[in-house]
Write an enzyme that holds these catalytic residues in place. Structure first.
Site, PDB file in Angstrom:
ATOM      1  CB  THR A  31      45.321  -9.099  42.142  1.00 49.93           C
ATOM      2  OG1 THR A  31      44.635  -8.025  42.805  1.00 49.93           O
ATOM      3  CG2 THR A  31      44.627  -9.389  40.834  1.00 49.93           C
ATOM      4  CD  GLN A 106      42.811  -4.552  49.013  1.00 45.42           C
ATOM      5  OE1 GLN A 106      42.930  -5.040  47.902  1.00 45.42           O
ATOM      6  NE2 GLN A 106      43.838  -4.093  49.720  1.00 45.42           N
ATOM      7  CG  HIS A 174      43.140  -1.212  47.311  1.00 41.35           C
ATOM      8  ND1 HIS A 174      44.290  -0.498  47.540  1.00 41.35           N
ATOM      9  CD2 HIS A 174      43.497  -2.223  46.453  1.00 41.35           C
ATOM     10  CE1 HIS A 174      45.291  -1.035  46.858  1.00 41.35           C
ATOM     11  NE2 HIS A 174      44.833  -2.079  46.195  1.00 41.35           N
ATOM     12  CG  HIS A 177      49.640  -0.658  45.450  1.00 42.45           C
ATOM     13  ND1 HIS A 177      49.579  -1.913  46.014  1.00 42.45           N
ATOM     14  CD2 HIS A 177      50.765  -0.079  45.944  1.00 42.45           C
ATOM     15  CE1 HIS A 177      50.616  -2.090  46.822  1.00 42.45           C
ATOM     16  NE2 HIS A 177      51.342  -0.987  46.786  1.00 42.45           N
ATOM     17  CE1 TYR A 179      44.396  -1.676  40.359  1.00 43.23           C
ATOM     18  CE2 TYR A 179      45.532  -1.720  42.464  1.00 43.23           C
ATOM     19  CZ  TYR A 179      45.314  -2.247  41.208  1.00 43.23           C
ATOM     20  OH  TYR A 179      46.037  -3.337  40.785  1.00 43.23           O
ATOM     21  N   GLY A 305      57.646  -6.504  50.995  1.00 47.21           N
ATOM     22  CA  GLY A 305      58.922  -7.168  50.835  1.00 47.21           C
ATOM     23  C   GLY A 305      59.562  -7.679  52.104  1.00 47.21           C
ATOM     24  N   GLY A 329      52.947 -11.425  51.346  1.00 49.01           N
ATOM     25  CA  GLY A 329      52.247 -11.826  50.141  1.00 49.01           C
ATOM     26  C   GLY A 329      52.847 -13.035  49.487  1.00 49.01           C
ATOM     27  NE  ARG A 330      56.901 -10.513  46.816  1.00 48.50           N
ATOM     28  CZ  ARG A 330      57.961  -9.711  46.809  1.00 48.50           C
ATOM     29  NH1 ARG A 330      58.861  -9.812  45.846  1.00 48.50           N
ATOM     30  NH2 ARG A 330      58.138  -8.830  47.770  1.00 48.50           N
ATOM     31  CE1 TYR A 357      49.276 -10.926  39.871  1.00 51.06           C
ATOM     32  CE2 TYR A 357      51.383 -11.055  38.728  1.00 51.06           C
ATOM     33  CZ  TYR A 357      50.604 -10.565  39.767  1.00 51.06           C
ATOM     34  OH  TYR A 357      51.170  -9.716  40.701  1.00 51.06           O
TER      35      TYR A 357
END
Length: 381
Positions: A31, A106, A174, A177, A179, A305, A329-330, A357
């Site tokens: 996101t 997703q 999904h 996390h 949701y 990670g 991700g990152r 973000y």
């Protein structure tokens, strides 16, 4: 000399659903709030996704997209339910396919993870499995009615059909996390006493009904499911992790469906730890029991990670008997040529968390450079 991973299983092809990937490094869903105020992608997102399939045969998973207008519960997150949203996402999907890669959308519903002031001003409902408040939020959500639950199930099926019609190769449900689906799975959130709460079977019902509806809509080979067994993010701890996820895996297997893949987040990947700085109370706990139970029914994507070297150890040693992919991700955000860099041992750009973000901003999104070595390969003789 740069250390390469070219001989690792990370760079061996893998069949996934109807497609064959050329390696096992995946862009995990991220996101990033680059959508417009009507929850549709803006043009910079097409560049972002296309750049990250600079190596053909890559699996790209979109950021989480809301299955209905009511679930667009945070500013500038995307939906996949309106004509304008679908048209904008189709451009992204086409751009990924033009680079010879595979694209999954997703899909999620937010439930109580919605931003209260935003949905109040926009007239959206604030709801969850029951009336347990989010940590740090003073407002309690409304327990969902039977009609709302059925609408949610249908919303996932409808958005799945829209995604496939727009060209997506599949969808990822999904269920992680904190949701909405996770809010039903968690015994710390779900206090219902009807058929949607209480026992493991009842708490799992919504997730399983959603999966059945999506499989019925588009076929199991186009469907993936995501779980985060150890995540405490957004207050969805579970007291019965082993029993709950063993049941979910057993029920998915009973569907006799050849899913595209199963997506899991390890204990290290809890956003409560790396985003909020909370202590990782599940450090050292593994996903082994899930992979054992799943038993290669379909590939398993694991995120949380990872560094390139830990990813290599994971696929070549720890899970060498399973068909495992690794989600990044990152690092993938900060390196559009990430796959090329780690295959050849080239240094990585550092990511800047402060820009993750920034609403509708190109900064921290498309301004991370390709490596000089990759750019050299693109020079036309």
């Amino acid at each position: 000399m740069a250390t390469t991973l070219v001989d690792s299983k990370l760079f061996k092809p893998l069949k996934l659903g109807n497609h064959t990937l050329q390696h096992r490094i995946v862009l995990a869903p991220l996101t990033r709030n680059r959508n417009d105020d009507n929850h549709a992608p803006i043009p910079i997102m097409e560049t972002y996704y296309a750049d990250r399939v600079s190596t053909p045969g890559t699996l790209i998973i979109s950021e989480a997209t809301a299955t209905s207008h009511d679930e667009e519960g945070q500013r500038n997150i995307p939906g996949f339910n309106s004509d304008a949203q679908v048209a904008a996402w189709k451009k992204i999907i086409d751009a990924v396919h033009a680079k010879g890669s595979v694209y999954f959308q997703q899909l999620f519903a937010l439930g109580r993870a919605s931003t209260v002031d935003y949905i109040t001003e926009s007239g959206r409902p604030y709801r969850s499995s029951s009336d347990v408040s989010m940590p740090g939020v003073d407002v309690s959500p409304n327990p969902m009615t039977e009609a709302e639950i059925q609408e949610t199930i249908q919303g996932f099926a409808n958005s799945s059909k829209l995604a496939i019609a727009a060209g997506a190769d599949g969808v990822e449900v999904h269920g992680a996390h904190g949701y909405l689906l996770d809010q039903f799975l968690s015994d710390s959130v779900n206090r219902r006493t009807d058929r949607w709460g209480g026992s493991i079977e009842n708490r799992s019902r919504l997730t399983l009904e959603v999966v059945r509806a999506v499989v019925g809509a588009i076929g199991a080979e186009r469907v993936a499911v995501r779980f985060s067994p150890y995540a405490r993010f957004q207050g969805t701890e579970k007291s019965d992790v082993h029993e709950l996820y063993s049941y979910l895996i057993a029920e998915l297997k009973k569907m006799n469906a050849k899913f595209a893949y199963l997506s899991l987040v390890n204990a290290t990947g809890d956003p409560a730890v790396f985003l909020l700085g909370e202590k990782n109370e599940n450090e050292g706990r593994t996903l082994d029991f899930i992979l054992d139970a799943w038993d290669n029914l379909a590939p398993v994507l694991i995120a949380g990670g990872y560094t390139p070297e830990v990813a290599r150890l994971t696929v070549d040693e720890h899970y060498k008997q399973w068909d495992v992919l690794i989600g990044f991700g990152r690092h993938f955000l900060a390196n559009p040529d990430f796959v090329f860099r780690i295959k050849n041992g080239f240094p990585l750009n550092k990511y800047n968390r402060k820009t993750f973000y920034l609403t509708m901003a190109n900064e921290g999104y498309n301004d991370y450079p390709f490596s000089p070595q990759y750019l050299e390969t693109q020079v036309v003789a």
